[in-house]
Design a protein around this motif. Sequence first.
Motif, short mmCIF file in Angstrom:
data_model
loop_
_atom_site.label_atom_id
_atom_site.label_comp_id
_atom_site.label_asym_id
_atom_site.label_seq_id
_atom_site.Cartn_x
_atom_site.Cartn_y
_atom_site.Cartn_z
N ASN A 59 0.82 -1.23 0.00
CA ASN A 59 0.00 0.00 0.00
C ASN A 59 0.85 1.27 0.00
O ASN A 59 0.44 2.30 0.55
CB ASN A 59 -0.96 0.03 1.20
CG ASN A 59 -1.83 -1.19 1.26
OD1 ASN A 59 -2.14 -1.78 0.23
ND2 ASN A 59 -2.22 -1.59 2.45
N GLU A 60 2.02 1.21 -0.60
CA GLU A 60 2.89 2.39 -0.60
C GLU A 60 2.69 3.24 -1.84
O GLU A 60 2.40 2.73 -2.91
CB GLU A 60 4.36 1.94 -0.55
CG GLU A 60 4.76 1.28 0.75
CD GLU A 60 6.20 0.78 0.73
OE1 GLU A 60 6.75 0.55 1.82
OE2 GLU A 60 6.76 0.60 -0.37
N PHE A 61 2.89 4.53 -1.67
CA PHE A 61 2.88 5.45 -2.81
C PHE A 61 3.68 6.70 -2.44
O PHE A 61 3.91 6.97 -1.26
CB PHE A 61 1.45 5.83 -3.22
CG PHE A 61 0.75 6.74 -2.24
CD1 PHE A 61 0.62 8.10 -2.49
CD2 PHE A 61 0.23 6.25 -1.05
CE1 PHE A 61 -0.02 8.95 -1.59
CE2 PHE A 61 -0.42 7.09 -0.14
CZ PHE A 61 -0.55 8.44 -0.42
N PHE A 62 4.10 7.44 -3.47
CA PHE A 62 4.82 8.69 -3.21
C PHE A 62 3.83 9.85 -3.21
O PHE A 62 3.24 10.18 -4.24
CB PHE A 62 5.92 8.91 -4.25
CG PHE A 62 7.18 8.14 -3.94
CD1 PHE A 62 8.08 8.63 -3.00
CD2 PHE A 62 7.44 6.93 -4.56
CE1 PHE A 62 9.23 7.92 -2.68
CE2 PHE A 62 8.59 6.21 -4.25
CZ PHE A 62 9.48 6.70 -3.30
N HIS A 63 3.66 10.43 -2.03
CA HIS A 63 2.78 11.59 -1.90
C HIS A 63 3.55 12.82 -2.35
O HIS A 63 4.70 13.02 -1.99
CB HIS A 63 2.36 11.72 -0.43
CG HIS A 63 1.55 12.93 -0.14
ND1 HIS A 63 2.11 14.11 0.27
CD2 HIS A 63 0.22 13.16 -0.23
CE1 HIS A 63 1.16 15.01 0.45
NE2 HIS A 63 0.00 14.45 0.15
N ILE A 64 2.90 13.64 -3.18
CA ILE A 64 3.58 14.83 -3.71
C ILE A 64 3.00 16.08 -3.08
O ILE A 64 1.77 16.25 -3.02
CB ILE A 64 3.41 14.93 -5.25
CG1 ILE A 64 3.79 13.60 -5.93
CG2 ILE A 64 4.26 16.07 -5.81
CD1 ILE A 64 3.43 13.54 -7.40
N SER A 65 3.88 16.95 -2.62
CA SER A 65 3.41 18.26 -2.15
C SER A 65 4.29 19.35 -2.76
O SER A 65 5.46 19.12 -3.07
CB SER A 65 3.41 18.34 -0.62
OG SER A 65 4.70 18.06 -0.11
N VAL A 66 3.69 20.52 -2.95
CA VAL A 66 4.41 21.66 -3.51
C VAL A 66 4.42 22.75 -2.45
O VAL A 66 3.35 23.23 -2.04
CB VAL A 66 3.72 22.17 -4.80
CG1 VAL A 66 4.53 23.32 -5.41
CG2 VAL A 66 3.55 21.05 -5.80
N ASN A 67 5.58 23.11 -1.99
CA ASN A 67 5.75 24.09 -0.91
C ASN A 67 4.89 23.73 0.31
O ASN A 67 4.27 24.60 0.92
CB ASN A 67 5.39 25.50 -1.41
CG ASN A 67 6.25 25.91 -2.59
OD1 ASN A 67 7.43 25.57 -2.65
ND2 ASN A 67 5.66 26.62 -3.54
N GLY A 68 4.82 22.44 0.59
CA GLY A 68 4.09 21.99 1.78
C GLY A 68 2.62 21.73 1.56
O GLY A 68 1.94 21.20 2.44
N GLU A 69 2.09 22.12 0.39
CA GLU A 69 0.66 21.92 0.10
C GLU A 69 0.49 20.67 -0.77
O GLU A 69 1.27 20.47 -1.70
CB GLU A 69 0.09 23.13 -0.67
CG GLU A 69 0.17 24.44 0.07
CD GLU A 69 -0.94 24.59 1.11
OE1 GLU A 69 -2.03 24.06 0.87
OE2 GLU A 69 -0.68 25.21 2.16
#
Lengths: 172, 133
Positions: free
Chosen positions: B99-109
């Motif tokens: 159940n792994e995935f790479f969560h993406i955030s831009v400048n913390g959002e």
Amino acid sequence: MRNSVKEIALIGLLSATITAAKFALSFIPNIEVVTLLFILYTTVFGLRPTLFASLIFSTTEILIYGFSTWLIGYYIIWPVLILLTHFLQYRIKSEYGFAFLGGLFGLLFGLFFALVESCFYGIFYGISYWIKGIPFDIIHGVSNFIIILSLYKPLRNMLDNFVKSGFLKKGS
Amino acid sequence: MDKKKILLIVLAIVLAGALLFVYNKFMLPETVEGEKEVSIRIIIEEEGVDRLFTYRTDHDYLYALLKEKEEELGASFEEYSFGVMLAGLMDYRAEQARNEFFHISVNGEDAMEGIQQLPLKDGDIYTFKLMKW
């Protein structure tokens, strides 16, 4: 034909043709004849065998592509299409109505899967998933509309002839 | 095929073209032309990885930059009918079975787009954090 060998054979045939048709067009993103076949089979063979065929089709997809969260949606969305077709077929009198149903189904396909994905990865991922897939939903909806409008009637006539000749029998 | 059907098919194709035009014109995020400095942060807590990479680039979208720096970032991708998904970073592949995935955030959002739609903007920090759903 309830619980009969013939019904089991029919379910096998339906699920095999749907899986083969999906596989044959899998190299073209979001252009498929699965929607057409589910609508067609529901109207010709009835609710029960088509529902079973959809369960086998979804399970076969997992065996082919491996388990993924979007495949969970298959166990819901195809039966929903079959139920909608089953209950609307008495109001829809021509292929135009089914083409509209298939078109709408294609347009909303991504939105439904975005909701499923949101349950696993969060609402922001779901929104992102949906926005990213909008061009594919447009292609899916319009291609469904064209495919059903063009192929539903001739295929329906062909299957009705098979049923009349006793080559295939209607389910319950 | 009768004329009514042909007309409807033509109308459907025109409608699809119009909708795709509207999507490309108004719904895709705007890109920034020219050189910009951006940072990519990769966090894989299980592996004790927390790295920051800073690049100057002319690319418009994050995917192009990730692809260019594929070797340095240990990145891997998977292609689906709906687009490219990031599968791994720092030579670590997110395991779907776990159940792994790479969560993406831009400048913390939280990112609202995938790597192919995320535009690169000067000074932005793109964080990839291995998470489980």
